[in-house]
Design a protein around this motif. Structure first.
Motif, PDB file in Angstrom:
ATOM      1  N   ASP A  64       0.802  -1.229   0.000  1.00 58.83           N
ATOM      2  CA  ASP A  64       0.000   0.000   0.000  1.00 58.83           C
ATOM      3  C   ASP A  64       0.833   1.277   0.000  1.00 58.83           C
ATOM      4  O   ASP A  64       0.281   2.368   0.038  1.00 58.83           O
ATOM      5  N   SER A  65       2.176   1.168  -0.036  1.00 62.18           N
ATOM      6  CA  SER A  65       3.006   2.371   0.034  1.00 62.18           C
ATOM      7  C   SER A  65       4.335   2.163  -0.677  1.00 62.18           C
ATOM      8  O   SER A  65       4.789   1.025  -0.876  1.00 62.18           O
ATOM      9  N   LEU A  66       4.936   3.269  -1.040  1.00 60.32           N
ATOM     10  CA  LEU A  66       6.328   3.280  -1.477  1.00 60.32           C
ATOM     11  C   LEU A  66       7.103   3.973  -0.361  1.00 60.32           C
ATOM     12  O   LEU A  66       6.996   5.185  -0.172  1.00 60.32           O
ATOM     13  N   LEU A  67       7.863   3.182   0.386  1.00 60.88           N
ATOM     14  CA  LEU A  67       8.618   3.718   1.507  1.00 60.88           C
ATOM     15  C   LEU A  67      10.035   4.042   1.047  1.00 60.88           C
ATOM     16  O   LEU A  67      10.693   3.212   0.430  1.00 60.88           O
ATOM     17  N   LYS A  68      10.482   5.242   1.365  1.00 57.02           N
ATOM     18  CA  LYS A  68      11.821   5.656   0.954  1.00 57.02           C
ATOM     19  C   LYS A  68      12.678   5.950   2.174  1.00 57.02           C
ATOM     20  O   LYS A  68      12.203   6.484   3.175  1.00 57.02           O
ATOM     21  N   GLY A  69      13.947   5.602   2.077  1.00 55.06           N
ATOM     22  CA  GLY A  69      14.868   5.831   3.179  1.00 55.06           C
ATOM     23  C   GLY A  69      16.299   5.749   2.702  1.00 55.06           C
ATOM     24  O   GLY A  69      16.586   5.938   1.517  1.00 55.06           O
ATOM     25  N   ASN A  70      17.186   5.437   3.627  1.00 55.15           N
ATOM     26  CA  ASN A  70      18.610   5.368   3.312  1.00 55.15           C
ATOM     27  C   ASN A  70      19.308   4.323   4.173  1.00 55.15           C
ATOM     28  O   ASN A  70      18.912   4.081   5.326  1.00 55.15           O
ATOM     29  N   PHE A  71      20.336   3.721   3.587  1.00 53.87           N
ATOM     30  CA  PHE A  71      21.324   2.998   4.371  1.00 53.87           C
ATOM     31  C   PHE A  71      22.414   4.013   4.705  1.00 53.87           C
ATOM     32  O   PHE A  71      22.905   4.707   3.811  1.00 53.87           O
ATOM     33  N   ASN A 122       9.475  11.607   2.517  1.00 55.78           N
ATOM     34  CA  ASN A 122       9.713  11.142   1.144  1.00 55.78           C
ATOM     35  C   ASN A 122       8.854   9.948   0.733  1.00 55.78           C
ATOM     36  O   ASN A 122       8.860   9.570  -0.439  1.00 55.78           O
ATOM     37  N   SER A 123       8.164   9.337   1.670  1.00 53.72           N
ATOM     38  CA  SER A 123       7.351   8.162   1.348  1.00 53.72           C
ATOM     39  C   SER A 123       5.974   8.568   0.842  1.00 53.72           C
ATOM     40  O   SER A 123       5.513   9.689   1.062  1.00 53.72           O
ATOM     41  N   SER A 124       5.303   7.641   0.162  1.00 56.23           N
ATOM     42  CA  SER A 124       3.993   7.926  -0.421  1.00 56.23           C
ATOM     43  C   SER A 124       2.902   7.847   0.645  1.00 56.23           C
ATOM     44  O   SER A 124       3.150   7.445   1.783  1.00 56.23           O
ATOM     45  N   GLY A 125       1.706   8.208   0.240  1.00 56.77           N
ATOM     46  CA  GLY A 125       0.563   8.130   1.142  1.00 56.77           C
ATOM     47  C   GLY A 125      -0.065   9.480   1.387  1.00 56.77           C
ATOM     48  O   GLY A 125       0.631  10.452   1.662  1.00 56.77           O
ATOM     49  N   LYS A 126      -1.398   9.535   1.297  1.00 61.98           N
ATOM     50  CA  LYS A 126      -2.115  10.782   1.535  1.00 61.98           C
ATOM     51  C   LYS A 126      -2.144  11.155   3.014  1.00 61.98           C
ATOM     52  O   LYS A 126      -2.403  12.304   3.370  1.00 61.98           O
ATOM     53  N   ILE A 136       2.935  -1.813  10.732  1.00 67.01           N
ATOM     54  CA  ILE A 136       2.749  -2.428   9.419  1.00 67.01           C
ATOM     55  C   ILE A 136       3.922  -2.106   8.500  1.00 67.01           C
ATOM     56  O   ILE A 136       4.442  -2.978   7.786  1.00 67.01           O
ATOM     57  N   ASN A 137       4.380  -0.846   8.520  1.00 65.36           N
ATOM     58  CA  ASN A 137       5.520  -0.464   7.690  1.00 65.36           C
ATOM     59  C   ASN A 137       6.768  -1.250   8.057  1.00 65.36           C
ATOM     60  O   ASN A 137       7.497  -1.737   7.181  1.00 65.36           O
ATOM     61  N   LEU A 138       7.042  -1.382   9.342  1.00 68.42           N
ATOM     62  CA  LEU A 138       8.224  -2.129   9.778  1.00 68.42           C
ATOM     63  C   LEU A 138       8.120  -3.588   9.377  1.00 68.42           C
ATOM     64  O   LEU A 138       9.100  -4.180   8.895  1.00 68.42           O
ATOM     65  N   HIS A 139       6.947  -4.177   9.553  1.00 69.46           N
ATOM     66  CA  HIS A 139       6.753  -5.576   9.153  1.00 69.46           C
ATOM     67  C   HIS A 139       6.987  -5.749   7.653  1.00 69.46           C
ATOM     68  O   HIS A 139       7.637  -6.715   7.222  1.00 69.46           O
ATOM     69  N   ASP A 140       6.495  -4.814   6.852  1.00 66.34           N
ATOM     70  CA  ASP A 140       6.692  -4.886   5.403  1.00 66.34           C
ATOM     71  C   ASP A 140       8.168  -4.751   5.044  1.00 66.34           C
ATOM     72  O   ASP A 140       8.669  -5.471   4.166  1.00 66.34           O
ATOM     73  N   VAL A 141       8.871  -3.829   5.700  1.00 69.89           N
ATOM     74  CA  VAL A 141      10.295  -3.651   5.422  1.00 69.89           C
ATOM     75  C   VAL A 141      11.073  -4.923   5.768  1.00 69.89           C
ATOM     76  O   VAL A 141      11.935  -5.375   4.996  1.00 69.89           O
TER      77      VAL A 141
END
Length: 346
Positions: A64-71, A122-126, A136-141
């Protein structure tokens, strides 16, 4: 008989109206996005503030999302700790707001992954959808790290989860899944135990004790939106394993009241390797130094921005002389204690 039927119909109509009002309030709160531009640049951290910190962009395509981050790694210190540290941010913030903490660990030889949650920076979502969304985000990652070929080298490493507030709930509650066996330790700052407690806590500011009338409707809405995850708790995650857990909370936290914290539930803990630390005077940011808190209080008292000013450029004029590094200075003794806790767990 007719009176009884009318009474039942009246009650049902009342309940439906109450449910609709609750849904509209819930949706208004959690449909909000949090952008980088929401915070003035003069008090916002960036990579430019950390000359030896390097970031490699990464994206996680979830359902349900495009999560953006960095190493993150250091340009001057080799990676000596054979693990991956995953940092989860608090609500209204993004991952960059924790660059001081991230930089600390990187300069100690750790590699750090940090990302923005749904509806943040930087991540998607309204919007951020609700408090269980960080979980949920952490579980998906974690799922994507374990299944995508590009992340396989990282998945072979021991994982250390660190989170603050909203993110602290996520790193503890994700343990309820019991499927990620390479999580070796969890560190949480200012974690709440249950989302519903936070909804009631904040709702009391608006409705007083009448918020308890809304509670069952709030729980129903969260169940419809998040299913079983809506019932996950921080203490449930801690008790589902025996890995080292470090939870820190300040009694005077104005955001997550102590009675709603994970630390306040320590008598319910069955994990023999869990450590609960109660502080006082540290408010919501327990890793900051006393000098940073004093400086923040001084700025709040001395800088008065007129209410009619809402232009970021105009606001910046009032903040231009702020010392960011002093404002976000860490308590080095506490950070060293946390670092030692992690190294011992490895």
């Amino acid at each position: 008989m007719n009176i009884f039927v009318y009474l039942i119909i009246g009650i049902l109509i009342f309940l439906l109206i109450f449910m609709l009002i609750t849904f509209l309030i819930y949706n208004k709160i959690f449909s909000k996005r949090y952008e980088m531009a929401d915070k003035p640049m003069s008090i916002s951290l960036s990579l430019y503030d950390f000359p030896n910190l390097r970031a490699t962009p990464v994206s996680f395509h979830t359902t349900d999302s495009l999560l953006k981050g960095n190493f993150y790694h250091s340009s001057t210190v080799s990676i000596t700790q054979k693990c991956l540290l995953i940092f989860c941010h608090g609500i209204s913030n993004g991952s960059r707001d924790y660059l001081t903490q991230i930089n600390y660990f990187v300069q100690q030889g750790f590699e750090v992954l940090a990302y923005d949650n749904t509806g943040t920076h930087n991540s998607s979502g309204k919007g951020i959808r609700g408090l269980p969304q960080s979980l949920i985000n952490l579980h998906d990652v974690l799922n994507l790290l374990s299944t995508q070929d590009e992340f396989k080298p990282y998945w072979k490493l021991p994982l250390i989860l660190i989170g603050h507030s909203w993110g602290a709930f996520a790193v503890n509650a994700v343990l309820n899944y019991r499927e990620f066996k390479n999580i070796k330790a969890v560190v949480s700052f200012s974690a709440f135990n249950r989302p519903i407690d936070m909804l009631v806590q904040q709702g009391k500011h608006l409705f007083g004790n009448a918020i308890f009338l809304f509670r069952p409707f709030l729980q129903f809405i969260e169940f419809i939106r998040f299913n079983k995850v809506s019932h996950f708790t921080s203490i449930g995650g801690v008790n589902s394993c025996d890995i080292p857990i470090l939870a820190i909370h300040s009694k005077d936290d104005p955001i997550v009241y102590f009675e709603n914290s994970l630390v306040s539930k320590k008598l319910q803990c069955t994990n023999p390797n869990a450590v609960f630390i109660t502080l006082d005077g540290c408010k919501h940011n327990v890793t900051l130094s006393q000098n940073a808190r004093n400086y923040g209080a001084e700025l709040k008292a001395s800088i008065k921005i007129p209410k009619h000013i809402n232009s970021q450029d105009e606001i910046e004029k009032y903040l231009i002389n702020i010392d960011k590094m002093r404002l976000y200075e860490l308590d080095m003794h506490r950070m060293k204690f946390i670092e030692n806790f992690i190294v011992k767990a490895l």
